[in-house]
Design a protein around this motif. Structure first.
Motif, mmCIF file in Angstrom:
data_model
loop_
_atom_site.group_PDB
_atom_site.id
_atom_site.type_symbol
_atom_site.label_atom_id
_atom_site.label_comp_id
_atom_site.label_asym_id
_atom_site.label_seq_id
_atom_site.Cartn_x
_atom_site.Cartn_y
_atom_site.Cartn_z
ATOM 1 N N LEU A 223 1.480 -9.295 -10.593
ATOM 2 C CA LEU A 223 1.838 -8.093 -10.608
ATOM 3 C C LEU A 223 0.641 -7.171 -9.779
ATOM 4 C CD1 LEU A 223 3.243 -7.173 -14.012
ATOM 5 C CD2 LEU A 223 4.493 -7.940 -11.975
ATOM 6 N N ALA A 224 -0.689 -7.237 -10.088
ATOM 7 C CA ALA A 224 -1.555 -6.685 -9.437
ATOM 8 C C ALA A 224 -1.797 -7.018 -7.991
ATOM 9 C CB ALA A 224 -2.916 -7.007 -10.251
ATOM 10 N N ALA A 225 -1.648 -8.433 -7.784
ATOM 11 C CA ALA A 225 -1.704 -9.009 -6.440
ATOM 12 C C ALA A 225 -0.363 -8.503 -5.611
ATOM 13 C CB ALA A 225 -1.564 -10.662 -6.427
ATOM 14 N N ALA A 226 0.734 -8.373 -6.284
ATOM 15 C CA ALA A 226 1.903 -7.840 -5.521
ATOM 16 C C ALA A 226 1.732 -6.391 -5.228
ATOM 17 C CB ALA A 226 3.118 -8.024 -6.345
ATOM 18 N N ALA A 227 1.097 -5.601 -6.039
ATOM 19 C CA ALA A 227 1.018 -4.159 -5.859
ATOM 20 C C ALA A 227 -0.246 -4.077 -4.551
ATOM 21 C CB ALA A 227 0.395 -3.450 -7.153
ATOM 22 N N ALA A 228 -1.149 -4.946 -4.701
ATOM 23 C CA ALA A 228 -2.331 -5.063 -3.560
ATOM 24 C C ALA A 228 -1.525 -5.300 -2.275
ATOM 25 C CB ALA A 228 -3.317 -5.701 -3.813
ATOM 26 N N ILE A 229 -0.548 -6.265 -2.056
ATOM 27 C CA ILE A 229 -0.010 -6.460 -0.874
ATOM 28 C C ILE A 229 0.811 -5.416 -0.171
ATOM 29 C CG2 ILE A 229 1.834 -8.000 -0.080
ATOM 30 C CD1 ILE A 229 0.685 -10.275 -1.558
ATOM 31 N N ARG A 230 1.312 -4.590 -1.193
ATOM 32 C CA ARG A 230 2.378 -3.549 -1.031
ATOM 33 C C ARG A 230 1.381 -2.388 -0.361
ATOM 34 N NH1 ARG A 230 5.217 -4.533 -5.723
ATOM 35 N NH2 ARG A 230 7.274 -5.316 -5.443
ATOM 36 N N ILE A 231 0.243 -2.098 -0.849
ATOM 37 C CA ILE A 231 -0.635 -1.089 -0.430
ATOM 38 C C ILE A 231 -1.295 -1.675 0.905
ATOM 39 C CG2 ILE A 231 -3.016 0.115 -0.893
ATOM 40 C CD1 ILE A 231 -2.098 -0.223 -3.865
ATOM 41 N N ALA A 232 -1.517 -2.806 1.126
ATOM 42 C CA ALA A 232 -2.121 -3.472 2.433
ATOM 43 C C ALA A 232 -1.176 -3.378 3.507
ATOM 44 C CB ALA A 232 -2.892 -4.801 2.097
#
Length: 234
Positions: A223-232
């Motif tokens: 979930l954290a990695a998915a959120a980071a991808i969306r931000i990036a």
């Protein structure tokens, strides 16, 4: 969510996982030389430690578990920068975000492939590498258990770091600087459980902590990695 919706979503999750795993394995087969680099790096690390300590059986046996843990950690770190970078460059990450399955699910599947292609071969080769370092055979089961629990945690934590830096160019050093502090507790408990076993103490406490870390990482890291991808990508 209704039972009918759950039944409709499950085939989509399974089908997307199969498709992503098949694609990653095909790409891995085409780049067989690159795929072997983490395993060769780990082997060289073990050999260099053996040469640096002069090949003395007693000295190597004391540090064998720590060396094997460090070799697995560094091998996974070597391939960490490319975890999502290729998908970001060819536009696949944008398709992941538009897919009818959760982005966190695709991240978890990609992380599983990363673990299976970098850490799992070293886990299987650990008995042979342990013989090279004169690892006492009674410590081998604890070492294998700690690696089986700890290396997936390293991959999951690494996925978060790789997602945070996916939008940056030449972020290899930054990935290492961000990931290594997160890896320290896993390394401490993993190698520490083997050290306790070598002293005749009960190693179950360290293994249980690794299992707890794995459970938490399985829930939160995708979930954290998915959120980071969306931000990036925004």
């Amino acid at each position: 969510m209704s039972p009918a919706a759950d039944a409709a979503l499950a085939p989509g999750l399974i089908g997307s996982a199969r498709a992503l795993i098949a694609r990653d394995l095909r790409l891995l087969w085409r780049r067989r030389g690159d795929a072997l680099q983490p395993a060769l790096f780990a082997l060289l690390t073990v050999m260099l430690f053996a040469l640096a300590l002069g090949g003395e059986r007693a000295a190597l046996a004391k540090v064998a578990a720590g060396v094997l843990w460090l070799a697995c950690l560094l091998a996974g770190l070597l391939a960490l920068d490319s975890l999502f970078r290729g998908d970001a460059e060819d536009g696949s990450l944008e398709q992941w975000m538009l897919a009818p399955v959760p982005l966190g699910w695709l991240v978890a599947v990609r992380t599983l492939v990363h673990w299976a292609t970098t850490s799992l071969p070293l886990l299987l080769a650990a008995p042979v590498l342990g013989e090279l370092l004169y690892l006492p055979r009674d410590q081998l089961p604890v070492l294998l258990a700690s690696l089986a629990l700890g290396t997936p945690v390293l991959s999951l934590l690494g996925a978060v770091v790789a997602a945070l830096t996916v939008g940056m160019r030449r972020s290899g050093i930054l990935v290492a600087l961000l990931a290594l502090p997160l890896y320290v507790p896993v390394l401490v408990f993993g190698a520490g459980s083997v050290a306790r076993a070598s002293q005749g103490l009960d190693p179950v406490g360290g293994l249980l902590l690794l299992a707890a870390m794995l459970a938490v990482a399985l829930l939160l890291a995708p979930l954290a990695a998915a959120a980071a991808i969306r931000i990036a990508l925004n």
